[in-house]
Motif scaffolding. Structure first.
Motif, PDB file in Angstrom:
ATOM      1  N   TYR A  82       0.821  -1.205   0.000  1.00  0.00           N
ATOM      2  CA  TYR A  82       0.000   0.000   0.000  1.00  0.00           C
ATOM      3  C   TYR A  82       0.864   1.269   0.000  1.00  0.00           C
ATOM      4  O   TYR A  82       0.476   2.282  -0.596  1.00  0.00           O
ATOM      5  N   ASN A  83       2.009   1.224   0.650  1.00  0.00           N
ATOM      6  CA  ASN A  83       2.871   2.405   0.683  1.00  0.00           C
ATOM      7  C   ASN A  83       3.377   2.752  -0.717  1.00  0.00           C
ATOM      8  O   ASN A  83       3.380   3.919  -1.111  1.00  0.00           O
ATOM      9  N   ARG A 136       2.000   1.972  -3.565  1.00  0.00           N
ATOM     10  CA  ARG A 136       0.876   2.435  -4.381  1.00  0.00           C
ATOM     11  C   ARG A 136       0.567   3.905  -4.088  1.00  0.00           C
ATOM     12  O   ARG A 136       0.262   4.679  -4.994  1.00  0.00           O
ATOM     13  N   ALA A 137       0.658   4.268  -2.804  1.00  0.00           N
ATOM     14  CA  ALA A 137       0.397   5.665  -2.445  1.00  0.00           C
ATOM     15  C   ALA A 137       1.481   6.582  -2.994  1.00  0.00           C
ATOM     16  O   ALA A 137       1.193   7.674  -3.506  1.00  0.00           O
ATOM     17  N   LEU A 138       2.750   6.151  -2.903  1.00  0.00           N
ATOM     18  CA  LEU A 138       3.849   6.974  -3.411  1.00  0.00           C
ATOM     19  C   LEU A 138       3.796   7.118  -4.927  1.00  0.00           C
ATOM     20  O   LEU A 138       4.125   8.168  -5.479  1.00  0.00           O
ATOM     21  N   ASP A 193       1.109   7.051  -6.614  1.00  0.00           N
ATOM     22  CA  ASP A 193      -0.147   7.745  -6.928  1.00  0.00           C
ATOM     23  C   ASP A 193      -0.956   6.962  -7.962  1.00  0.00           C
ATOM     24  O   ASP A 193      -1.392   7.500  -8.983  1.00  0.00           O
ATOM     25  N   PRO A 206      -4.348   4.459  -8.110  1.00  0.00           N
ATOM     26  CA  PRO A 206      -5.484   3.921  -7.355  1.00  0.00           C
ATOM     27  C   PRO A 206      -5.425   2.401  -7.261  1.00  0.00           C
ATOM     28  O   PRO A 206      -4.770   1.730  -8.072  1.00  0.00           O
ATOM     29  N   GLN A 207      -6.159   1.850  -6.280  1.00  0.00           N
ATOM     30  CA  GLN A 207      -6.108   0.412  -6.024  1.00  0.00           C
ATOM     31  C   GLN A 207      -6.492  -0.411  -7.250  1.00  0.00           C
ATOM     32  O   GLN A 207      -5.798  -1.344  -7.632  1.00  0.00           O
ATOM     33  N   TRP A 230      -3.903  -0.136  -9.923  1.00  0.00           N
ATOM     34  CA  TRP A 230      -2.686  -0.836  -9.505  1.00  0.00           C
ATOM     35  C   TRP A 230      -2.821  -2.350  -9.688  1.00  0.00           C
ATOM     36  O   TRP A 230      -1.929  -3.004 -10.228  1.00  0.00           O
TER      37      TRP A 230
END
Length: 274
Positions: A205-206, A208-210, A212, A214-215, A218
């Motif tokens: 999840y980290n 994916r957030a970095l 940018d 979306p789930q 991704w």
């Protein structure tokens, strides 16, 4: 100093000596006293009350613990013990533990008492987990037989560039696509298999957030790059992933003609920042 006479004057079965005397009487005539002696029922009610907390600790009914106590009380070793109640308590504890393990292992209590079986973890149903077991457990995975174990560095670089070009042509922002694909390739190089890389990246999840992303986008990118994790797709082009297809020499134009790949990429384009 004279011994206290409290224990010796307590002749009820609640005392060790009182229990010993009662068990000797109940076992006479082949154990007929268990059926006819009025004190036997009181003894079992006392055992249910005495071991109720222990039973609840292991998810059992108090009368199941009383049944374990009954089995122990018929043993000659209990009548010969220095403290019969201590022996009964230990026997009930062992039985409760075995009952709990048997339920978890889906086996008999006799098997759960054996170290060979009790060493296993509790049985798990496919529906017990948020993510289906088929998606990540190695027992349900098969690897393509045509994987090149040591692709040349230039082939890897070319495959990455073609993958970035494919995502860019289908609407992904070029910089975001390149950063994400290079990160996936880095994690793939450190993983023992594509399936394990897929599962690790899906939970990253980290990252994916970095990046940018979306789930849903991704997950779609991972399916396209590494192949769909469902074993039903294992030997299909969609199950192999575009990185492997590019490494074995499949041209970019062939991927652009693959409707399934195109729909997966174009249908999950991340929204641009406004």
């Amino acid at each position: 100093m004279p011994r206290s006479t409290h224990a010796s004057t307590d002749h009820s079965f609640k005392s060790p000596e009182g229990l010993r005397a009662l068990l000797i009487r109940l076992q006479q005539n082949g154990g007929a006293g268990w059926r006819a002696d009025a004190e036997a029922a009181a003894l079992m009610r006392h055992a249910a009350d005495r071991y109720a907390a222990l039973a609840r600790k292991h998810g059992l009914d108090p009368w199941e613990a009383a049944a374990a106590a009954f089995d122990a009380m018929r043993s000659p070793s209990i009548r010969r013990a220095d403290d019969p109640w201590a022996m009964v308590t230990r026997a009930v504890q062992v039985t409760c533990i075995a009952e709990e393990r048997a339920r978890g292992l889906l086996c008999s209590v006799h098997q759960a008492r054996r170290a060979h079986y009790s060493a296993f973890h509790d049985a798990e149903r496919f529906s017990d987990r948020e993510n289906p077991l088929l998606e990540y457990h190695p027992a349900f995975r098969t690897e393509p037989v045509d994987v090149d174990p040591s692709p040349q560095a230039e082939n890897v670089g070319s495959a990455v560039e073609d993958a970035v070009a494919l995502f860019t042509l289908l609407g992904w922002p070029a910089e975001r696509a390149r950063t994400a694909i290079e990160y996936v390739c880095t994690r793939l190089a450190d993983s023992p298999s594509r399936s394990s890389a897929f599962e690790a990246l899906r939970r990253d999840y980290n990252a994916r957030a970095l990046l940018d992303v979306p789930q849903r986008a991704w997950t779609a990118m991972l399916r396209v790059l590494l192949g769909h994790p469902d074993p039903a797709f294992a030997h299909t082009t969609f199950g192999r992933g575009i990185l492997l297809r590019l490494l074995v020499g499949e041209p970019l134009r062939a991927l652009l003609s693959d409707e399934q790949i195109v729909a997966e990429i174009a249908g999950h384009v991340p929204r641009s920042e406004t």
